[in-house]
Design an enzyme around this catalytic site. Structure first.
Site, PDB file in Angstrom:
ATOM      1  CG  ASP A 105      -5.118  -1.910  -2.050  1.00  0.00           C
ATOM      2  OD1 ASP A 105      -5.433  -1.427  -3.151  1.00  0.00           O
ATOM      3  OD2 ASP A 105      -3.977  -1.770  -1.563  1.00  0.00           O
TER       4      ASP A 105
HETATM    5  C1  NOJ Z   1      -3.316  -0.932  -5.074  1.00  0.00           C
HETATM    6  C2  NOJ Z   1      -2.593  -0.041  -4.112  1.00  0.00           C
HETATM    7  O1  NOJ Z   1      -2.166  -0.785  -2.983  1.00  0.00           O
HETATM    8  C3  NOJ Z   1      -3.419   1.121  -3.629  1.00  0.00           C
HETATM    9  O2  NOJ Z   1      -2.625   1.959  -2.852  1.00  0.00           O
HETATM   10  C4  NOJ Z   1      -4.024   1.854  -4.797  1.00  0.00           C
HETATM   11  O3  NOJ Z   1      -4.755   2.956  -4.356  1.00  0.00           O
HETATM   12  C5  NOJ Z   1      -4.886   0.890  -5.572  1.00  0.00           C
HETATM   13  N1  NOJ Z   1      -4.077  -0.206  -6.063  1.00  0.00           N
HETATM   14  C6  NOJ Z   1      -5.579   1.560  -6.751  1.00  0.00           C
HETATM   15  O4  NOJ Z   1      -4.688   1.839  -7.743  1.00  0.00           O
END
Ligand code: NOJ
Length: 741
Positions: free
Chosen positions: A279
């Site tokens: 993430d």
């Molecule tokens: C953080 C989020 O937790 C995730 O779900 C997302 O896909 C990414 N950022 C990218 O934006």
């Protein structure tokens, strides 16, 4: 005939096998040409400049690095034009390895569908597959290869703002929806209408302590396997190409550095062949977790644990090469991660044509396809949940003379899009979204007058607008009040400790209700809210969530009965925050409360009922349904036998409508305690007014199985109760049978 089908089937399999072998050979051949730096480049993902969906690590050299082959993927680059520009840079690199473009396509691309939690309320798997399909078609036409969806985190805590992104509290419903959404996104992976799915967040992110985003998770292995992992497995079974790990630590080990999750379960036991992306910054965040002393140690922990791609941590980019040189990371580990990523690039056909997804004409067509809007309208109507309808206030008659449409959300556009909608920079959203006001205006005829007053803001304590709102209400035959959360009050980093309607909105409801006019309340939100006064006093309530591009039209369709609401809640709605976590499939305990008032030496609160305000699976219709004639095909079954459960469903009201019939099972005694009921099947059935239909469910050993005391998935002999109902708390028919070995 059967023989021909079988041969075709075998033929297809041989072809798939040959293609896959072919790709393996190509991947190996390419890998042999790659320097260590180029390999590590493939494991790197950076954000573009369009929109930040996390704290950006500034990298002014992105463009040069792409040309040097040091970046494998980008996110947040929107549109054919821009993705083409970046891909052109990649084509200047030595080996011309195409970039992958990822994006949070969570509930639509240009056409915004209802937020995922709202869609889950439709319990309509085909419809959800279709909206994911359309989202993929639009995104793929805009140069995107990869959607960071579906989010399949189970959550029993509405304080957590990210419940809006998932399918709610129930594992079985979540399992079915995860499967449908992956199928929808991926279609025929490799064609120009499909994107890779990214199942997230692996794992247990939805159980963050206190519902506070990014917080720790401490959970038994039993709960992990039984409640939180099955939707991930379903997504995998549907063919999901990629997974994203999560921000939380699980029992003390950050998910990003968690080898048990990624190596043992996902890539080991489940044999996942795709790749795992971290993430946003979650590799680097292992330093904050106190699991790594610096970014270098974090890189070591993440690659060792099975995180293949680094999103925005710069940990792999700057430290992996050194770690390889120091022999802390074996080359085989790097190669495995690179191969997983290259394989997907081959499967998508990007090596044959890196600009395959960059066709302006297709983009224009897909993004402006009127069919997509029709689907969005239908999906939005299906997502609405009718919570209350006393005295048959709804549906409204089309010959009403005057309607007062009051509230801070009536004339909003973007609020209807909810969190995690894609915002295309060049679009005028007042033209893209059907506001609730516009929707009602589109619906009513010339003889109906629509009056408006804002009443108050979503937040703040200003009640100055109440007088105007009351005056407007007094002139109307019926009042429709649109209230709720701002769209950025549920979503990532949007945990709330207080789930009440924000600001003075419930005060506004009280003031309008005091006029004595019939009132219908629309609640717009990304999570279950608490609105006890409204729930008790106002005669009609529709929970409208955030419905997307066609919100206004869909709400009007439901208000006037052109669509008879069929939504059922995918989460329990608490009475008070103190009940959280609250979920229907809890254990019985040793001292279950015999009723809602008993408190002495039983498992209860002394100041509150145990039951939720609105239970899981609950939702009304403009018609009524009767359940009768329950029949079980047997009373005793053996392990490998099945049992059919059938009953008659009758539409006993005046409207045609759909009912979501829910089958719950209770395993009476187990080697570990079992929930008081568990959803094990459901059907959404349409019946004309007055019509009846025989509904049949088949129960097999899969539906009876659970993780036993040895954590093995298996059924146990003994008595089971079958419960059929219109919600988890509205069981209409019951019987039991015995499983013998
Ligand atoms: C953080 C989020 O937790 C995730 O779900 C997302 O896909 C990414 N950022 C990218 O934006």
């Amino acid at each position: 005939m059967k023989k021909v089908i079988l041969m075709l089937f075998l033929g297809c399999n041989v072809l798939v096998f040959a293609q896959s072998k072919n790709i393996d050979q190509k991947v190996e051949a390419l890998l042999r040409q790659m320097t260590l730096e180029e390999k590590i480049g493939q494991l790197n993902q950076y954000t573009g400049d369009n929109a930040a969906t996390g704290p950006i690590t500034i990298n002014p050299n992105k463009q040069t690095e792409i040309k040097q082959g040091l970046i494998g993927s980008m996110l947040n680059i929107l549109g054919t034009k821009y993705t083409r520009q970046y891909q052109e840079l990649a084509m200047q690199s030595r080996l011309k390895i195409p970039l992958l473009f990822g994006q949070d396509v969570i509930h639509g691309y240009k056409t915004t569908f209802p937020i995922p939690l709202a869609e889950a309320a439709s319990w309509d798997l085909e419809a959800m597959e279709l909206t994911a399909r359309i989202a993929a078609t639009e995104a793929a036409a805009a140069g995107i290869h990869w959607a960071f969806a579906p989010m399949v985190d189970i959550s029993r805590d509405p304080r957590w703002g990210r419940v809006m992104e998932g399918a709610g509290e129930d594992t079985y419903l979540g399992f079915k929806i995860a499967y449908a959404r992956v199928k929808g996104f991926q279609g025929n992976l490799g064609d120009v209408t499909s994107v890779m799915a990214c199942v997230k967040h692996f794992a247990a992110y939805g159980a963050a302590v206190g519902g506070r985003d990014y917080n720790s998770v401490d959970m038994s292995n039993r709960m992990l396997w039984e409640t939180y992992l099955p939707p991930f497995k379903a997504a995998l079974d549907a063919g999901a190409a990629t997974f994203m790990n999560s921000f939380n630590d699980l029992n003390g080990i950050p998910a990003t550095g968690n080898a048990y999750l990624q190596r043992d379960i996902l890539k080991g036991k489940w044999n996942f062949k795709g790749f795992v992306v971290s993430d946003w910054g979650s590799i680097g965040e292992m330093v904050n977790h106190g699991y790594a002393k610096d970014n270098k140690e974090a890189a070591l922990a993440a690659i060792t644990a099975g995180s293949d791609m680094d999103m925005e941590s710069n940990a792999y980019r700057y430290h992996l090469a050194q770690l390889v040189k120091e022999k802390k990371v074996p080359m085989a580990l790097i190669d495995d991660a690179v191969k997983r990523i290259l394989r997907k690039k081959f499967e998508l056909g990007l090596f044959d044509d890196p600009f395959k997804f960059n066709n302006e004409e297709r983009e224009q067509k897909a993004l402006n396809n009127p069919e997509h809007r029709k689907v969005a309208r239908a999906m939005a109507a299906k997502s609405i949940v009718l919570l209350k309808n006393e005295k048959g206030i709804l549906p409204l008659s089309k010959s009403i003379k005057t309607i007062a449409f009051i509230g801070p959300l009536v004339k909003e556009y973007k609020q209807n899009m909810g969190f995690w909608s894609v915002e295309l920079p060049e679009l005028d959203y007042t033209k893209e979204i059907v506001s609730q006001w516009d929707g009602l205006q589109n619906k009513v005829g010339k003889n109906t007058q629509l009056l408006y007053a804002k009443g108050c803001d979503i937040e703040g304590d200003n009640t100055e607008g109440f007088a105007e709102a009351i005056a407007v209400a007094n002139q109307a035959d019926v009042v429709v009040l649109s209230i709720g959360e701002r769209r950025d009050q549920s979503g990532e980093a949007k945990s709330r400790s207080n789930l009440r309607l924000p600001g003075v909105q419930e005060e506004l409801v009280k003031a309008i209700q005091a006029t004595g006019k019939p009132v219908v309340v629309l609640i717009n939100a990304g999570r279950p809210l608490i609105f006890n006064w409204t729930a008790d006093q106002v005669p009609a309530i529709l929970y409208t969530w955030w419905l997307g591009s066609e919100a206004g039209n869909a709400i009007a369709d439901v208000l006037f009965g052109d669509y008879n609401p069929s939504g059922k809640l995918p989460m329990s709605f608490p009475r008070e925050e103190g009940q959280i976590p609250i979920y229907y499939n809890h254990f019985n305990t040793g001292r279950p409360a015999p009723n809602e008032t008993a408190t002495n030496y039983v498992s209860a609160y002394i100041d509150l009922k145990n039951s939720p305000k609105f239970p899981f699976g609950y939702g009304l219709s403009y018609t009524t349904f009767n359940y009768s004639d329950l029949q079980l095909s047997k009373k005793v079954i053996k392990k490998n036998e099945t049992i059919t459960v059938s009953f008659t469903l009758t539409n006993t009201g005046k409207f045609d409508g759909e009912e979501v019939v829910q089958l719950y099972l209770r395993d009476q005694v187990g080697s570990v305690v079992r929930p008081i009921k568990e959803l094990r099947d459901f059907q959404k059935v349409f019946l004309k007014a007055g019509a009846s239909q025989k509904i049949t469910f088949t129960i097999d050993k899969e539906k009876l199985a659970f993780y036993n005391a040895k954590l093995e998935w298996a059924p146990e002999p003994g008595a089971f109760e079958v419960q059929l109902g219109a919600s988890s708390a509205d069981i209409r028919l019951k019987d039991s049978f015995e499983l013998i070995f």
